[in-house]
Design an enzyme around this catalytic site. Structure first.
Site, PDB file in Angstrom:
ATOM      1  N   GLY A 120       4.607  10.229  -8.252  1.00 16.71           N
ATOM      2  CA  GLY A 120       5.109  11.531  -7.997  1.00 16.71           C
ATOM      3  C   GLY A 120       5.407  12.340  -8.830  1.00 16.71           C
ATOM      4  CB  CYS A 121       5.480  15.758  -9.581  1.00 18.22           C
ATOM      5  SG  CYS A 121       5.650  16.639  -8.646  1.00 18.22           S
ATOM      6  CG  PHE A 122      10.097  16.539  -6.911  1.00 18.23           C
ATOM      7  CD1 PHE A 122      11.042  17.573  -7.862  1.00 18.23           C
ATOM      8  CD2 PHE A 122       9.077  16.774  -6.357  1.00 18.23           C
ATOM      9  CE1 PHE A 122      10.668  19.048  -7.167  1.00 18.23           C
ATOM     10  CE2 PHE A 122       9.572  18.636  -5.792  1.00 18.23           C
ATOM     11  CZ  PHE A 122       9.866  19.310  -6.775  1.00 18.23           C
ATOM     12  CB  THR A 159       7.994  11.559 -12.793  1.00 20.69           C
ATOM     13  OG1 THR A 159       5.816  10.558 -12.267  1.00 20.69           O
ATOM     14  CG2 THR A 159       7.406  10.800 -14.422  1.00 20.69           C
TER      15      THR A 159
END
Lengths: 345, 345, 345, 345
Positions: A147-149, A151
């Site tokens: 996921g973005c957060f 990462t």
């Protein structure tokens, strides 16, 4: 040329994949799957692709996938887990950008409120953060893309294995901020311009599904049971994500040790840029690119370390990382197709 | 009607004072002082005041102040400390919006890199956060108006006196975010639209002059030596400020105790709005108003409390609070002139 | 105190009415009607009103209106025309902010694709642009409040009666730009932040329902059959509207004549500010206020006059103008409740 | 590989050249000249280039240029005219992005308030709009790159040669809107975020130096003396430019003729995209790309044609067009390095 199909063909993840793969020497997108729209071309949905891409949107089905070399799920939660087991073949590389394959079955039930994928699928899926587990990625045919957060957070925490304060009290604070594209393409009150512009707002406090993902992999990385206090905020901008991570470090550790740990961890990483002392990253500094920029500030007075970690949520936080994984899986240069400059200003 | 003069007449602080005082039944702005611009009217500097305000900008000097009832310094650092001792009179109420009178002499030297005001002035100045020390404010003729980040932070911390975890390790994390107007009116690379728009960026990490101010008054409020890990970020919006405050609470404390402490502290405060469980404030919810909105999230798993505190940096974080202080000093209703709705959308 | 009810109670128009009327000495909002939401208070729908306004949303019906002095329709098209004839009373002042009563029956059918209100209602409704037809407004009990683009456009054109070039070829060009709040509160792809931010986009080209409204009243004002070429664009901002109006003027007319015409027309108008030579308005200069700022540029080389006319679309373009009309209808000072400064920055 | 030097090395034009040329198979930037900054590397000025580009900034001088194949002036006005005559060589291709070589000597004096380049230089410089005069560009060694507003305007007007209404009265209206990056990199009150955000503002009304440029080349294209009424506005966004162009067309012309003229003119152009009936371009649809998107609306009622023309001001409006010209001059595919997708969202 390997052929790529993308499920979730009308979402932002697919758009970024199209943009990035256009510059790739070994990949070509030949199919876009969508359950929302078919019987239309992608440029009709996204006029900026007029004259660039004429692919027709089509329904995902087994037949349509049988000649593909790569299948990427850029879909909302719940799609990949239904399809992966039906479509997998020995010669098909699959990457899932959704959260379907990132948690244990139990965690998935708790946080996604749905039945998880089978244990076998969950067991085979490799979490695709190459800076951490490149070797596993290179061997895998089924990647669960972070996921973005997670990462941005995990790249901030990865070098800290030896430095984390070791007390029962210790909690890591992650204060996350994301641009609105992180909320996806659907039109909701939260994503309405008049609500979001000139506004800074926390959302999903305490309930963001990226929390267990960060705790799970941060614990795996550090061999400790890491507890996270996590807040996510929506920033009035389209792209960009920053995690400001606060870590209590062991008393005997100094600023030089910390810098050394980060420098060692990332000296050969093509996409992680450790900024010099006194400098912090900005989201615009990585706009449209696959970089993760990291800055450090150690406060001797409190014994806490502040790490700022910035990515483009749609690139290193999603599609760019997927392509990086794909490069690793195929033994290509990991930067292939991913060296475009950040767009500035 | 009491007469008001404003030093720093071309800054944003002065603009907000003009806007707010226009609705005030007992105050009237009669003089605007500026060292940058004289020989021009304020509406020439700010065309939105065309037809509304014709005051001429003039140099600050003793004669010009002698008939005023109130003098407000809405000036950058370093101005008030030069002028207060020259201009003070028994029948002149002075409010300083800058940081000149907020710290001890020693702290001022360290953080502002200049010689402080005299000990006598520093000793007389009352820190004007009415929710904390209303009684002192009401008695005072010289108010040091809190900074924007300190206002949001201290209102988040004030009710916690009994709840703060009491260990040598304990540090409070304050993750601050402000709109660009907080950086003032000067045109710099940091405030350039093309740099700031679509960007989220930390600034002054570790060196923000609001840090000692928060530590000083948080310690005074709680009778503990509070240590703060403080980060400030610039948000691509003009107005609005949020502090996400992370506090380790004592083990025996529960969510209900925390809520009770906040509810008690603020039940009679006209400008602090404690939001119900599950709800967090947004900066737009206080846009243009003097409210401070506060939301709580207690994580039993970590034992940390997250407090989100939102203000308009130019109102409750500066000019609105000045007016609230002035109301208190004069025995007027503290909300006089300050009840305009937040502007939404 | 006169009592006011607002239909369309959850829309932006209602919000602005609540904000403005709060400062009004003779009006009080006592009822909010909504067909979307009932059984909840307005502050639950709009948290920024927490602690400020506790009105319950209720269904509009005849009984609920019977004790009101004023009823304002801040509703989408199609609502007022269904209700006005049922609810009107001799002692009820009605203002409709929608387009229902602004056009002839035939024009309404063409542009709104619905059956119009009855001829009687259309005949009684007075177009509420006080700068043009104040006398009629003062006599009326039923006001059709102008649209946002028409308000800015007509105030730009009103002084030109004698100056318009008089040829069969002559067309007036109106290039309109509006903030996103002009598109209302519904969440659509057009209003999605990720689509609208960093974007400038025409919309409804050739088909905007404000075109016939402008042509109708511009013709009435000038006693000529005015033809308009009209384009509307969406600006990545929440509030503010500008019309850049291009008018071919008669050959014998000079810049001084033009300025004189505007100065005469607006010298006693409290809300129209004619800017000096060389200065053009900005939307931020009228933010949150009821002003309409106008700037002029006459190009002798082409014989065309450029007029820039700026309003806040939600105030002078909607709710502020409604209140101005209401003031006129009741013989109060027309500026009552409307003198708040523009919010800057 | 041909070697490229860029003067104005710290400006936005240089940044875009670096970004675009990175993907070019025949070009390599080897020198960055700046008079503001030397003794530092470009990544110190622009941290987003950390790890990407280490070129040192250096002073422009004759020696430094002698081995270059290409020299691009991405400088403010007044620089190229001083240097071109000193540096030109038979084997040096020069492109000037500033306005120095676009006007006649007399026009330059009037609009730029400085002495122009020599007649010989002005005579040799070819206006680099390949869609209009590709043959001349291909033969040239000295290109005057069009301005941003002229590019969007002239591409809107080029197909109209036969269609323009032919009366003494006829004037073309160009209503231009640009993102803030068009105002360059210097920090001024106009480019200050707090002033520009949530604001739409005209600037340089009647005095924009792009007016004579548009009139000059529009006249050359159409063999008529074209008069333009031109207004420019600043949009609260970083990138993107739109011209809404209003043209009176000959009475006997119909919508089909107009579309045919545009379709013919641009059917083989790789960077001009004519949108289908009913569709208008958006600036975001060309973000970061070299496309110029054009939409048409013909109003039979007025006899006026509205043309919306959208570009990225920094790409097709500056650096991308320079690269397109350079491709043409060298006989390479004109799209080389320029096929990146628009960045969306």
């Amino acid at each position: 040329m390997k052929t790529v199909g993308i499920a979730g063909g009308t979402g932002y993840g697919a758009l970024e994949l199209l943009r990035l793969i256009q510059n790739h020497r070994h990949l070509k997108v030949v199919a876009l799957f969508s359950h929302r729209q078919t019987e239309m071309a992608i440029y009709e949905e996204y006029p900026h692709l007029t004259g660039i891409n004429n692919l027709q949107l089509e329904m995902l089905h087994e037949e349509a996938v049988k000649d593909l070399d790569v299948l990427i799920f850029a879909t909302p939660k719940g799609v990949a887990k239904e399809w992966v087991h039906k479509l997998r073949r020995d010669d098909l590389q699959i990457i899932d950008l959704s959260g379907d394959l990132r948690l244990s079955a139990e965690e998935y039930r708790t946080w996604y409120k749905e039945e998880p994928a089978s244990d076998r699928i969950l067991g085979e899926a490799v979490y695709g953060l190459p800076e951490w587990n490149r070797d596993l990625v290179m061997e895998s045919r089924l990647i669960s893309n972070p996921g973005c957060f997670p990462t941005a957070s995990l790249l901030a925490l990865l070098p800290l294995k030896e430095l984390l304060r070791d007390t029962s009290d210790s909690t890591i604070i992650i204060d996350g901020k994301t641009g609105v594209s992180g909320a996806g393409r659907s039109s909701t009150p939260l994503t309405h311009f008049s609500n979001t512009n000139e506004n800074f707002q926390p959302y999903k406090t305490g309930g963001h599904q990226h929390l267990p993902e960060i705790e799970r992999y941060a614990s795996a990385m550090t061999d400790k049971e890491v507890k996270i206090q996590f807040t996510t905020h929506l920033v009035p901008m389209t792209r960009g994500l920053m995690c400001t991570v606060y870590v209590p470090v062991n008393k005997e550790i100094g600023a030089a040790d910390i810098r050394h740990a980060f420098a060692s961890a990332y000296q050969n990483e093509p996409f992680v840029r450790l900024l010099p002392d006194g400098m912090m990253p900005t989201t615009k500094g990585v706009y449209g690119s696959n970089y993760c920029d990291i800055g450090l500030y150690y406060n001797e007075n409190t014994g806490w370390l502040t790490i700022c970690s910035a990515i483009d949520n749609l690139v290193k936080g999603a599609s760019g990382q997927a392509l990086q994984n794909l490069n690793a899986m195929n033994g290509w240069n990991e930067t292939e197709g991913l060296l475009g400059h950040p767009l500035f200003p």
